[in-house]
Design an enzyme around this catalytic site. Structure first.
Site, PDB file in Angstrom:
ATOM      1  N   GLU A 128       0.078  18.134  -7.913  1.00 11.99           N
ATOM      2  CA  GLU A 128      -1.280  17.747  -8.305  1.00 11.99           C
ATOM      3  C   GLU A 128      -2.255  18.260  -7.247  1.00 11.99           C
ATOM      4  O   GLU A 128      -1.990  18.091  -6.047  1.00 11.99           O
ATOM      5  CB  GLU A 128      -1.421  16.223  -8.415  1.00 11.99           C
ATOM      6  CG  GLU A 128      -2.760  15.850  -8.989  1.00 11.99           C
ATOM      7  CD  GLU A 128      -2.951  14.340  -9.168  1.00 11.99           C
ATOM      8  OE1 GLU A 128      -2.034  13.556  -8.882  1.00 11.99           O
ATOM      9  OE2 GLU A 128      -4.049  13.964  -9.587  1.00 11.99           O
ATOM     10  N   GLY A 268      -1.547  10.402   0.642  1.00  8.53           N
ATOM     11  CA  GLY A 268      -0.706   9.212   0.792  1.00  8.53           C
ATOM     12  C   GLY A 268       0.623   9.303   0.050  1.00  8.53           C
ATOM     13  O   GLY A 268       1.680   9.085   0.624  1.00  8.53           O
ATOM     14  N   MET A 270       2.504  10.562  -4.163  1.00  3.79           N
ATOM     15  CA  MET A 270       2.298  11.251  -5.436  1.00  3.79           C
ATOM     16  C   MET A 270       3.215  10.678  -6.509  1.00  3.79           C
ATOM     17  O   MET A 270       4.418  10.509  -6.295  1.00  3.79           O
ATOM     18  CB  MET A 270       2.562  12.757  -5.222  1.00  3.79           C
ATOM     19  CG  MET A 270       2.433  13.587  -6.464  1.00  3.79           C
ATOM     20  SD  MET A 270       0.750  13.558  -7.127  1.00  3.79           S
ATOM     21  CE  MET A 270       1.102  13.698  -8.871  1.00  3.79           C
ATOM     22  N   GLU A 271       2.610  10.419  -7.663  1.00  6.55           N
ATOM     23  CA  GLU A 271       3.281   9.671  -8.729  1.00  6.55           C
ATOM     24  C   GLU A 271       4.147  10.518  -9.663  1.00  6.55           C
ATOM     25  O   GLU A 271       4.318  10.148 -10.834  1.00  6.55           O
ATOM     26  CB  GLU A 271       2.201   8.963  -9.556  1.00  6.55           C
ATOM     27  CG  GLU A 271       1.301   9.874 -10.436  1.00  6.55           C
ATOM     28  CD  GLU A 271      -0.019  10.276  -9.787  1.00  6.55           C
ATOM     29  OE1 GLU A 271      -0.105  10.261  -8.546  1.00  6.55           O
ATOM     30  OE2 GLU A 271      -0.952  10.612 -10.522  1.00  6.55           O
ATOM     31  N   ASN A 272       4.748  11.624  -9.204  1.00  4.88           N
ATOM     32  CA  ASN A 272       5.591  12.450 -10.071  1.00  4.88           C
ATOM     33  C   ASN A 272       6.514  11.581 -10.926  1.00  4.88           C
ATOM     34  O   ASN A 272       7.099  10.632 -10.418  1.00  4.88           O
ATOM     35  CB  ASN A 272       6.462  13.370  -9.222  1.00  4.88           C
ATOM     36  CG  ASN A 272       5.683  14.010  -8.099  1.00  4.88           C
ATOM     37  OD1 ASN A 272       4.732  14.709  -8.354  1.00  4.88           O
ATOM     38  ND2 ASN A 272       6.062  13.707  -6.863  1.00  4.88           N
ATOM     39  N   HIS A 304       0.576   1.274  -6.412  1.00 11.04           N
ATOM     40  CA  HIS A 304      -0.344   2.249  -7.027  1.00 11.04           C
ATOM     41  C   HIS A 304       0.448   3.348  -7.749  1.00 11.04           C
ATOM     42  O   HIS A 304       0.197   3.637  -8.920  1.00 11.04           O
ATOM     43  CB  HIS A 304      -1.246   2.841  -5.932  1.00 11.04           C
ATOM     44  CG  HIS A 304      -2.205   3.877  -6.420  1.00 11.04           C
ATOM     45  ND1 HIS A 304      -3.522   3.584  -6.712  1.00 11.04           N
ATOM     46  CD2 HIS A 304      -2.055   5.197  -6.674  1.00 11.04           C
ATOM     47  CE1 HIS A 304      -4.135   4.681  -7.115  1.00 11.04           C
ATOM     48  NE2 HIS A 304      -3.267   5.682  -7.100  1.00 11.04           N
ATOM     49  N   GLU A 305       1.403   3.945  -7.036  1.00 13.30           N
ATOM     50  CA  GLU A 305       2.145   5.059  -7.649  1.00 13.30           C
ATOM     51  C   GLU A 305       2.986   4.553  -8.820  1.00 13.30           C
ATOM     52  O   GLU A 305       3.120   5.226  -9.830  1.00 13.30           O
ATOM     53  CB  GLU A 305       3.030   5.772  -6.617  1.00 13.30           C
ATOM     54  CG  GLU A 305       2.306   6.265  -5.367  1.00 13.30           C
ATOM     55  CD  GLU A 305       1.039   7.060  -5.612  1.00 13.30           C
ATOM     56  OE1 GLU A 305       0.927   7.702  -6.670  1.00 13.30           O
ATOM     57  OE2 GLU A 305       0.129   7.027  -4.749  1.00 13.30           O
ATOM     58  N   HIS A 308       0.857   4.136 -11.897  1.00 15.71           N
ATOM     59  CA  HIS A 308       0.515   5.412 -12.539  1.00 15.71           C
ATOM     60  C   HIS A 308       1.486   5.750 -13.671  1.00 15.71           C
ATOM     61  O   HIS A 308       1.153   6.559 -14.540  1.00 15.71           O
ATOM     62  CB  HIS A 308       0.570   6.550 -11.518  1.00 15.71           C
ATOM     63  CG  HIS A 308      -0.752   6.854 -10.861  1.00 15.71           C
ATOM     64  ND1 HIS A 308      -1.942   6.924 -11.545  1.00 15.71           N
ATOM     65  CD2 HIS A 308      -1.061   7.156  -9.565  1.00 15.71           C
ATOM     66  CE1 HIS A 308      -2.920   7.246 -10.707  1.00 15.71           C
ATOM     67  NE2 HIS A 308      -2.421   7.379  -9.494  1.00 15.71           N
ATOM     68  N   GLU A 327      -7.228   7.496 -11.805  1.00 20.06           N
ATOM     69  CA  GLU A 327      -7.327   6.982 -10.439  1.00 20.06           C
ATOM     70  C   GLU A 327      -8.158   5.692 -10.360  1.00 20.06           C
ATOM     71  O   GLU A 327      -7.772   4.739  -9.691  1.00 20.06           O
ATOM     72  CB  GLU A 327      -7.871   8.051  -9.486  1.00 20.06           C
ATOM     73  CG  GLU A 327      -6.963   9.272  -9.347  1.00 20.06           C
ATOM     74  CD  GLU A 327      -5.543   8.939  -8.925  1.00 20.06           C
ATOM     75  OE1 GLU A 327      -5.269   7.809  -8.486  1.00 20.06           O
ATOM     76  OE2 GLU A 327      -4.661   9.830  -9.066  1.00 20.06           O
TER      77      GLU A 327
HETATM   78  N1  B3K Z   1      -2.419  11.416  -7.554  1.00 20.96           N
HETATM   79  C1  B3K Z   1      -2.163  11.606  -6.162  1.00 20.96           C
HETATM   80  C2  B3K Z   1      -3.211  12.407  -5.468  1.00 20.96           C
HETATM   81  C3  B3K Z   1      -3.022  13.851  -5.535  1.00 20.96           C
HETATM   82  C4  B3K Z   1      -4.022  14.587  -4.657  1.00 20.96           C
HETATM   83  C5  B3K Z   1      -3.900  16.017  -4.804  1.00 20.96           C
HETATM   84  N2  B3K Z   1      -4.783  16.766  -3.936  1.00 20.96           N
HETATM   85  C6  B3K Z   1      -1.995  10.319  -5.446  1.00 20.96           C
HETATM   86  C7  B3K Z   1      -2.541   9.123  -6.120  1.00 20.96           C
HETATM   87  O1  B3K Z   1      -3.715   8.967  -6.295  1.00 20.96           O
HETATM   88  O2  B3K Z   1      -1.768   8.321  -6.542  1.00 20.96           O
HETATM   89 ZN    ZN Z   2      -3.542   7.547  -7.785  1.00 22.24          ZN
END
Ligand code: B3K
Ligand code: ZN
Length: 871
Positions: A128, A268, A270-272, A304-305, A308, A327
């Site tokens: 992302e 911080g 990433m929600e892969n 948070h993740e 998502h 977000e």
């Molecule tokens: N979605 C990611 C942030 C990605 C930032 C990329 N430059 C983390 C978050 O907001 O959960």
């Molecule tokens: Zn987020």
């Protein structure tokens, strides 16, 4: 690329994709010197797009090596496609076909930490927003959702763990010490949610059973030395899963949920899908190495993740202008989760402080943009406090306007209508409209207009008729590209209190017009209004309170948030008066009324220590700067330091009593109550140290030596390190280094403590630290700890009169831009606010921005921020 060529992308130019990718099969041959990626895409014309002649448009980084491209097995020659910048266009393709693409990557040379890269010897990815195009050529946009199957092949001894999204379906060995695993993710997803990890990792495993009975394996991976720091993240994850079922009715949808901790990470976490990748700073936690704040961050970011998975993954964004759709909503969800797990009022105070200090400054600066931006050059620059925090406030206002029950119905409808789709913030609001029957057209201005609205409130009271009237005028200052703003729909929660503190009224007013009056009948005596309770809207509210009224609210308002806010308003007013005295060359004073009020708060043992801490913390220098018309760094610093010392001395006995009361000797636990006690204890110690008296140095040293947890140890260290006791400061910093040099996260704190030390010689110290073996300029955490802390938290040193701080930062930006543009652009922020400062400093800051932009070959990230700041 020459800086001038960076293209601007506009929301109004959005076009649905002409080509869809139903399935994506990836094979990664991971090696030390290179990685070969074979991608097979099943491509179909989008039935909803009528223009069938549109070429297939794929994105791929300009520097990515394309080894082979074929359609249905037929190799394409260079003349069969065009590469233009980061785009690859193929004309005249059939309605449906298989595209195969082989690319060669050099992950070990990837210092931008986007796409596939190496962190401490392990392979990992960050896609992302647009990192997938650094892995293969693909329609890398969130509205193209595909089912991914991924095979990883790597040396078994070096990379025993091979992970990707979804579930593992097959694995094997190829005889030459290499092994492979195939992962299958049944849920269609945009490419930005793709992830892989390969490394020698340890793992903590647990299980979770969803309400409907699905058994989920929970696995958190980290380097073996960090295995003992994963329990808190695991507990937080289970709490978050339960909470999302209880509060939103959302369950997890795969058999495995994985988190991997990596030390090199741009943000911080990433929600892969099914495979979150986390910055170690947001997942590792242990009492000995992690502060209370660190524990809270882990709990919040893990949640948070996880959240998502629905707000972002199952329902995703149509385009990156809609970023706040996922977000803003997810930050609102994690804030409510943390409020439920800890103290609701304290959580709200912390969030509002951040918003007022940093988001308000952003909204008043050159990069100000609406929650749904209208254009960008580099989307990475828009992962901002406005999109995240103000976006969450916008969702919170919907919650306030509709009430909890309707809001939940609206969120159910949103998930039901759009499951598996890529949608817009309008779709989110439409769901809320559908369940409430309300027209939220005016409300949507919160998404399209930038700037912080201002509410000017005045009142009148008629003792004859017992009528009380509030008059509210709303306005919003101009922001880049938006000179005039339309009125917002604003929920204004208020209460009316009698002089003795009794509540006469409480409720919500809805503001819709520029000027509005609200009448209250049967009010027996002139009330004191408690306005914007719980911070019901992200606005600046002005009302001409007397000091006595603020003191009354500070001790009586039933709304805890406003009790705190009344105290802050009073402190800000008094600090601003001292700043004026400083400028006029008149001695500063600390009024007795404030001392008396604080004494009461300190002595009242029935109050929640966490709340008392919030009330007795002076507004930060950054917040005072945000509130100033013209920022006078020296006046802010000296006035605040004067007040701190005056309150320290006037209440020395009370600080000591509070310290002793909270120093219970209990075993460490990160729960809200113990955290609250520690926060008051360490605040009291800070005030004792502010007196500059030796006995308190001894007490602090004793705490440093005897504490069994990082919260108390680090608090003591930073008090000594920032004091005039330089010899002890050196000694403890050295001791701390010896003790913790092998704990990377603790060393980040060690750097940050020194970078934020305002005593003389700060710049020389940070310059030296940048040469220290512990500092690694490729690691974003180290950069943030040293450069970020110096520029954003050590205002008097960064803004040294001779401009040396600005030159140092600009030197770093130019160096980092070549290596990691995202981090460079972010660290640049303090320079962009040059217009707010006194003339001499402003022009020194501007000169450094000019120096940066005069450099050739800037990244889009840095170019966008600097060019917009210079307008
Ligand atoms: N979605 C990611 C942030 C990605 C930032 C990329 N430059 C983390 C978050 O907001 O959960
Ligand atoms: Zn987020």
């Amino acid at each position: 690329m020459s800086s001038k060529q960076h293209e601007t992308i506009y929301l109004e130019d959005y076009q649905p994709p002409a080509w869809l990718i139903s399935h994506t099969e990836l094979r990664f041959e991971l090696e030390e010197e290179q990685t070969l990626v074979r991608a097979q895409l099943s491509v179909q014309a989008n039935p909803l797009v009528s223009d069938k002649r549109r070429p297939l448009e794929l994105f791929g980084d300009v520097d990515m090596e394309l080894c082979r491209l074929s359609i249905d097995g037929e190799i394409l020659e260079a003349c069969d496609y065009q590469r233009k910048g980061d785009r690859l266009l193929i004309e005249n393709v059939p309605e449906s076909f298989t595209l195969e693409c082989v690319t060669r990557l050099l992950p070990h040379e990837n210092t931008a930490l986007e796409g596939l890269y190496k962190s401490d010897g392990m392979f990992c990815t960050q896609c992302e927003a647009e990192g997938f195009r650094r892995i293969t050529f693909f329609p890398d946009r969130p509205d193209v959702m595909s089912i991914f199957r991924t095979t990883l092949v790597a040396d078994k001894a070096l990379y025993p763990v091979l992970l990707s999204n979804g579930n593992p379906i097959e694995s094997g060995e190829d005889g030459e010490g290499r092994h492979w695993v195939t992962w299958d993710d049944p849920w269609p997803k945009p490419s930005y949610l793709f992830a892989l990890v390969a490394g020698d990792l340890a793992m903590l495993e647990d299980r979770y059973t969803t309400t409907s009975g699905r058994e989920v394996a929970l696995r958190i991976y980290a380097e073996p030395k960090d295995l003992d720091k994963l329990d808190y993240a695991m507990q937080s994850l289970k709490n978050a899963m339960r909470w999302d079922e209880d509060v939103y009715g959302r369950e997890y949808d795969l058999d495995i949920y994985m988190i991997v901790a990596v030390d090199f990470f741009n943000m911080g976490a990433m929600e892969n899908k099914g495979l979150n990748i986390f910055n170690t700073s947001c997942v590792l936690a242990h009492p000995k190495t992690t502060t209370d704040q660190g524990f809270q961050r882990v709990e919040g970011v893990v949640a948070h993740e996880y959240f998502h998975n629905w707000s972002g993954n199952r329902v995703t964004c149509r385009d990156w202008f809609q970023l706040s759709l996922k977000e803003g909503f997810t930050v609102f969800r994690d804030a409510e989760f943390s409020a439920d797990m800890n103290s609701r009022t304290v959580k709200r105070i912390e969030d509002v402080s951040l918003l007022r200090t940093a988001q308000f400054a952003e909204d008043a600066g050159p990069m100000a943009h609406p929650v749904r931006p209208e254009s960008y050059m580099e989307i990475s620059n828009f992962y901002t406090l406005t999109v995240y925090e103000k976006g969450a406030e916008v969702v919170r206002m919907l919650h306030t306007l509709l009430g909890a029950d309707l809001f939940r119905k609206g969120s159910d409808l949103y998930f039901e209508r759009h499951d598996g789709q890529a949608v817009t913030t309008d779709d989110f609001v439409a769901a809320m409209e559908a369940v409430s029957g309300r027209d939220l057209g005016q409300f949507k201005r919160w998404y399209s207009q930038a700037g912080t609205p201002r509410l000017e409130v005045s009142d009148s009271y008629n003792p004859e008729t017992c009528e009380y009237t509030l008059t509210v005028r709303q306005s919003c200052p101009p922001s880049p590209g938006q000179d005039h703003k339309q009125p917002y729909l604003i929920p204004l929660n208020i209460g009316l209190l009698a002089e003795d503190g009794q509540e006469l009224y409480s409720g919500m007013l809805e503001l819709t017009k520029e000027i509005q009056q609200f009448r209250f009948d049967n009010i027996a005596s002139r009330p004191v209004p408690s306005l914007l309770r719980g911070f019901s809207a992200p606005v600046k509210l002005e009302y001409d309170y007397s000091d006595e009224q603020l003191l009354m609210l500070l001790s009586n308002d039933p709304d805890g948030f406003n009790r705190w806010d009344a105290g802050q308003r009073l402190c800000i007013r008094l600090l601003q008066q001292q700043m004026q005295r400083y400028r006029d060359g008149v001695p500063m004073t600390c009024p007795e009324t404030l001392v008396t009020a604080w004494r009461q708060l300190l002595l009242d043992e029935s109050l929640d220590p966490a709340m008392v801490t919030q009330c007795l913390r002076l507004p930060s220098e950054a917040q005072l700067a945000e509130l100033a018309g013209v920022i006078d760094v020296a006046a802010i610093h000296d006035a605040r330091e004067f007040m701190r010392k005056a309150l320290a001395e006037a209440l020395e006995q009370e600080w000591l009593m509070a310290y002793q009361r909270c120093d219970t000797g209990e075993a460490y636990s990160p729960d809200a109550e113990s955290t609250g006690r520690r926060s008051l204890k360490n605040l009291a110690l800070a005030y004792l140290m502010a007196t500059g008296r030796e006995p308190w140095l001894e007490l602090t040293r004793q705490q440093y030596e005897q504490s069994d947890n990082m919260t108390d140890q680090l608090a003591a260290l930073s008090l000594v390190a920032h004091s005039e006791f330089r010899e002890t400061a050196e000694e403890l910093l050295q001791e701390f280094y010896q003790q913790w040099q092998h704990e990377s996260l603790v060393m980040n704190q060690w750097l940050a403590v020194q970078a934020s030390d305002p005593t003389e010689g700060a710049l020389e110290r940070v310059k030296e630290l940048a040469q220290h073996p512990i500092f690694d300029a490729r690691n974003p955490n180290k950069l943030r700890s040293l450069i970020g802390s110096f520029c954003a938290q050590n205002l008097s040193s960064f803004h040294a009169e001779d401009g040396s701080g600005y030159i140092w930062l600009a030197d770093w930006i130019l160096k980092l831009d070549k290596q990691n543009p995202q981090v460079a652009a972010r660290l640049l922020t303090p320079l962009t606010r040059w217009k707010r400062y006194t003339a001499e400093r402003g022009s020194l800051m501007r000169a450094q921005l000019q120096r940066i932009i005069d450099t050739n070959e800037l990244s889009a990230d840095v170019y966008e921020v600097v060019s917009k700041s210079l307008i």
